[in-house]
Scaffold this motif. Structure first.
Motif, PDB file in Angstrom:
ATOM      1  N   ILE A  43       0.835  -1.197   0.000  1.00  0.00           N
ATOM      2  CA  ILE A  43       0.000   0.000   0.000  1.00  0.00           C
ATOM      3  C   ILE A  43       0.873   1.251   0.000  1.00  0.00           C
ATOM      4  O   ILE A  43       1.863   1.326   0.733  1.00  0.00           O
ATOM      5  N   ASP A  44       0.502   2.223  -0.824  1.00  0.00           N
ATOM      6  CA  ASP A  44       1.092   3.551  -0.731  1.00  0.00           C
ATOM      7  C   ASP A  44      -0.031   4.570  -0.905  1.00  0.00           C
ATOM      8  O   ASP A  44      -0.515   4.802  -2.015  1.00  0.00           O
ATOM      9  N   GLU A  45      -0.462   5.156   0.189  1.00  0.00           N
ATOM     10  CA  GLU A  45      -1.609   6.055   0.193  1.00  0.00           C
ATOM     11  C   GLU A  45      -1.301   7.417  -0.422  1.00  0.00           C
ATOM     12  O   GLU A  45      -2.194   8.257  -0.532  1.00  0.00           O
ATOM     13  N   ARG A  46      -0.066   7.635  -0.858  1.00  0.00           N
ATOM     14  CA  ARG A  46       0.280   8.869  -1.567  1.00  0.00           C
ATOM     15  C   ARG A  46      -0.054   8.784  -3.054  1.00  0.00           C
ATOM     16  O   ARG A  46      -0.027   9.795  -3.764  1.00  0.00           O
ATOM     17  N   SER A  47      -0.348   7.587  -3.555  1.00  0.00           N
ATOM     18  CA  SER A  47      -0.625   7.417  -4.979  1.00  0.00           C
ATOM     19  C   SER A  47      -1.964   8.047  -5.350  1.00  0.00           C
ATOM     20  O   SER A  47      -2.945   7.921  -4.611  1.00  0.00           O
TER      21      SER A  47
END
Length: 606
Positions: A482-486
């Motif tokens: 997961i990368d919530e900055r995407s």
């Protein structure tokens, strides 16, 4: 005063929404297409409502020629779209020069297509996104949500199912749309019948459009299709006129659902879903007509009142969803309706929960594939079920985003920790969140839980699309990077959390045991994509580290090893690696020998 109020409402719409259309993915299975001369061949439908085509077993893109009726090889246009070549497709025939193989549309082509549907507000939102990048922070959803499902018959085209059939699938105590969200939310989200006050509560309404209604009461069919109308503004105007006509035909007063008095009925005030008689285009051939592609859409402001659904002089319906009833490919008789659960659950994931699509909306790979109803799982089914009957559980990130599950965090240390994972909703073992000991994990981390494609519950819907899976298989660990900055940080700002991009990366992708889900052309995953003893080598746990990195090459220091056998409870050792080396195995086994494994098993409090 009414005109002034309308102006104020429109200004409010501009300020809160990009008014995007959100479509469901095409059903990716082998379909048999038949030429007018009787030759048949196998092909898979690709894409979604915005752009779709068929791909043959050899990988060639084919389209149906409207004049000849033949399936023909596709060519790429200067705009990056597909156009028919005029050359009939045959597995034994010659391939024309320029025939497109393994088609992946260019990013700017996809963006242009989506902006057609989203209008000028989307372009404004895109500019705002580039100016101020955001993150996908939690968006908790709980309480009751009123909903009404409207079954629409047309002149000459009527529904094959009964209202009681629909009521069972949508409102039933088990295996229904309502029970799905109760299960996923642990009872926090309860979809209830819409209360029309003096007109009573309504859950299912059935109407028949008349000659006095939009399009003379006939199915709107290609009037809602941008490819047919040639202009997204026309498609949207047509749909607004149709939806307005449907609401009027019910004879119900919708204005009372504007509970906060702002002039707009939002999805947290009323959910409206339209079930069309006729075909569902996402799983039907070109012969399956009339048809509509399952989608959610909204009122938008940039073209005037003809693009706004008014339920009264000064109250607007902000959002709605719709889909077709039949498939001429899945159900050959044409008299047996599709299951409602998967498609409706997916669209309500947008409308109620504001979840982004987790399939890759650029069509480069399949995103999270079979493992989420917001991706290919919307077509989930058990063996011998029709596609869409059993959508799998929401993935761990979606449940976290909605505040329905709180992952238990682990940052690996020098001594190995035993991590024990269970299936969604097991009540004992929570979702695990593994943070990097070296890279900032505020927004980037790994989630772990067991998924069982042979389960009796919702996850059994994964299994129907997996070939050659042993009946004895009981589950393995799904690792989600997961990368919530995407992307844009919220659905209203852009449906781009899991879109493939060469300037950044997808935000919710599985770390497969049998390949790389991020690669161009990657499939939807299967039971061999899960982690358990004897399957896979070592998980790739490199992080991106920054928002705009395309390749994950930051050493995270997270090491998984020693997975236990397949089961609904699977454990593994998690260790901190001290040096870079390979993806995640450096120093893992020496540390295990030196310190042993600390038996720290995550359990939920009782």
């Amino acid at each position: 005063m009414k005109n002034l109020r309308r102006v104020l409402i429109i200004l409010f719409i501009i300020s809160i929404t990009a008014a995007a259309a959100f479509a469901g993915p095409a059903l990716q299975k082998d379909f048999t297409l038949t030429q007018p001369d009787g030759e048949s061949f196998s092909a898979v439908k690709r894409g979604d409502e915005f752009m779709n085509w068929y791909e043959t077993a050899e990988g060639y893109a084919v389209l149906k020629d409207g004049e000849s009726g033949y399936w023909v090889f596709a060519l790429r246009t200067a705009a990056g779209l597909l156009a028919p070549s005029g050359v009939h497709y045959s597995a034994r025939g010659a391939v024309p020069e320029g025939a497109v193989k393994n088609f992946i549309p260019a990013k700017d082509t996809v963006e242009r297509l989506r902006e057609r549907y989203e209008g000028q507000a989307a372009a404004k939102a895109s500019s705002a996104r580039s100016a101020a990048a955001k993150t996908w922070t939690s968006n908790p959803i709980s309480g009751e949500r009123e909903a009404v499902f409207i079954r629409v018959n047309f002149q000459g085209v009527t529904l094959k199912s009964t209202s009681e059939d629909a009521k069972t699938e949508i409102w039933g105590a088990e295996h229904s749309v309502r029970s799905y969200y109760l299960d996923q939310s642990h009872g926090k989200l309860n979809i209830v019948s819409a209360d029309f006050g003096d007109q009573g509560k309504r859950d299912i309404i059935e109407i028949t459009m008349t000659s006095a209604d939009y399009n003379g009461g006939k199915h709107p069919d290609r009037l809602l299709n941008n490819d047919a109308t040639g202009d997204y503004r026309i498609s949207h105007k047509n749909e607004v006129a149709f939806v307005t006509g449907v609401l009027n035909r019910t004879g119900l007063d919708f204005s009372g659902f504007d509970k906060n008095g702002d002039g707009i009925i939002e999805a947290d005030e009323l959910v409206v879903y339209l079930l069309f008689a006729g075909y569902e285009e996402s799983c039907s051939s070109k012969e399956g007509r009339p048809a509509v592609w399952m989608h959610a859409w909204s009122s938008w402001e940039n073209e005037g009142n003809e693009h706004i659904v008014y339920v009264s002089d000064d109250i607007i319906l902000g959002h709605w969803s719709c889909g077709g009833e039949l498939s001429d490919i899945l159900v050959k008789s044409g008299d047996v309706p599709l299951p409602l659960v998967g498609g409706i659950v997916h669209e309500l994931g947008h409308q109620i929960c504001k979840l982004p699509d987790l399939y890759d909306t650029s069509y480069t790979n399949n995103g999270l594939g079979l493992f989420s109803v917001m991706a290919g799982g919307s077509w989930g089914h058990k063996t011998d079920e029709i596609h869409g009957k059993t959508p799998p559980n929401l993935d761990a990130w979606s449940r976290k985003y909605l505040g329905w599950d709180v992952p238990q965090a682990l940052t690996p240390g020098a001594a190995s920790t035993v991590l024990t994972c269970g299936t969604p909703g097991n009540g004992i073992y929570p979702v695990a969140r593994i943070n990097s000991p070296y890279v900032d994990s505020t927004y980037e981390y790994i989630l772990a839980e067991v998924r069982n494609p042979n389960a009796d519950d919702w996850d059994g819907g994964i299994g129907g699309s997996i070939k050659d899976m042993p009946k004895s298989f009981k589950g393995g660990v799904l690792l989600q990077h997961i990368d919530e900055r995407s992307g844009s940080g919220s659905l209203s700002a852009g449906n781009d959390f899991n879109v493939y991009t060469e300037e950044g990366h997808q935000g919710n992708m599985a770390i497969w045991a049998d390949g790389d889900s991020r690669e161009k052309g990657a499939g939807q995953g299967g039971y061999l994509s899960l982690w358990y003893a004897g399957n896979g080598t070592e998980p790739d746990t490199y992080f991106y580290g920054t928002r705009d990195t395309n390749i994950a090459k930051r050493f995270s220091g997270i090491v998984f090893s020693g997975f236990s056998p397949s089961g609904e409870v699977v454990s593994s050792s998690v260790t901190r690696a001290e040096t870079g080396g390979s993806g995640c195995s450096a120093a893992a086994f020496p540390l295990l020998l030196l310190f042993g494994a600390l038996p720290l098993v995550f359990r939920k409090g009782r």
